[in-house]
Write a protein that holds these residues in place. Structure first.
Motif, short mmCIF file in Angstrom:
data_model
loop_
_atom_site.label_atom_id
_atom_site.label_comp_id
_atom_site.label_asym_id
_atom_site.label_seq_id
_atom_site.Cartn_x
_atom_site.Cartn_y
_atom_site.Cartn_z
N THR A 17 0.68 -1.36 0.09
CA THR A 17 0.05 0.02 -0.02
C THR A 17 0.96 1.39 0.03
OG1 THR A 17 -1.63 -0.92 1.30
CG2 THR A 17 -1.74 1.33 1.11
N TYR A 21 1.11 3.85 -3.16
CA TYR A 21 0.65 4.98 -2.94
C TYR A 21 1.79 6.13 -3.05
CZ TYR A 21 -1.71 8.96 -0.74
OH TYR A 21 -2.17 10.36 -0.49
N SER A 24 2.07 6.76 -6.78
CA SER A 24 1.01 7.51 -7.36
C SER A 24 1.17 8.92 -6.93
CB SER A 24 -0.38 6.85 -6.66
OG SER A 24 -0.51 7.00 -5.12
N CYS A 40 -3.91 4.48 -6.99
CA CYS A 40 -3.47 3.21 -5.94
C CYS A 40 -4.52 2.08 -5.97
CB CYS A 40 -3.18 3.77 -4.63
SG CYS A 40 -2.47 2.59 -3.35
#
Length: 230
Positions: A17, A21, A24, A40
């Motif tokens: 994650t 992220y 992104s 994401c």
């Protein structure tokens, strides 16, 4: 330890994650239209599907990150305290604006869905779309709707609001930071607040305030709706 067994470790969900992220966010600097959370989500869903990783494996670590959302949300009280004099001065107008915005959000989606002959469960699931997911899910449960569908509509509303909300409001002539923050917080909950905080501290402060009050006010507004359907 095989690859599938490693994905059961909490570190997998957390690392996947955070890394996706972070990438992104970097891409968002270059491509403004690319929403970090939307990008994401798409990448993570695609990766889990292609790699055939069970959602439960990813969720072990993702749940730990979700636990951090509580303290992060409470931290929004710091800038609210900083602007407390302005909040106190305009509190009645703020509450009235959020109440009207919450009411319009409920009535408009009900009118649109009913005019299109939407199924009862879908209509009820869409009604709490403008508040944060935990509140929307609980409201959905109390109405006998589908909490999972409510969560989807809530996320979709937040993404659309954060992507186009500010630009749309500016096109209509609304440029005051307080007004922008209240509008985004009321209509797009956490996503709108994140966008407002990225734009300015003042705008983000009032967006966070609106998000919290909208959750409370919307819950109260659903009381007669709940009594009607029950």
């Amino acid at each position: 330890m095989n690859v599938l067994a490693w994905t059961q470790q909490p570190l997998f969900g957390i690392a996947a994650t955070i890394v996706v992220y972070a990438v992104s966010r970097i891409l968002h600097v270059r491509f403004k239209w690319m929403h970090p959370i939307l990008f994401c989500s798409i990448v993570l869903i695609g990766f889990l599907t292609i790699a055939n990783v069970p959602l439960d494996h990813y969720k072990v670590g993702a749940d730990i990150l979700s636990l951090v959302l509580g303290p992060a949300t409470i931290a929004l009280g710091v800038p609210i305290y900083k602007y407390r004099h302005l909040v106190k001065k305009q509190f009645k107008a703020i509450c009235l604006s959020i109440t009207c915005g919450s009411l319009v959000g409920i009535v408009s989606v009900a009118a649109i869905m009913l005019s299109l002959d939407g199924a009862r469960e879908v209509v009820l699931s869409m009604l709490p779309k403008s508040v944060s997911s935990p509140i929307a899910v609980e409201i959905s449960k109390s109405l006998g709707a589908m909490p999972e569908l409510s969560a989807v509509f809530t996320v979709f509303t937040g993404v659309v609001g954060s992507l186009f909300g500010t630009a749309f409001l500016r096109m209509t002539g609304i440029r005051d930071e307080v007004s922008l923050g209240i509008a985004l917080g009321t209509a797009a909950h956490g996503f709108g607040t994140a966008k407002s905080l990225a734009d300015s501290e003042k705008q983000g402060t009032f967006s966070g305030l609106a998000m919290g009050l909208a959750g409370l006010i919307t819950s109260i507004l659903f009381t007669p709706i709940y009594m009607f359907f029950m």
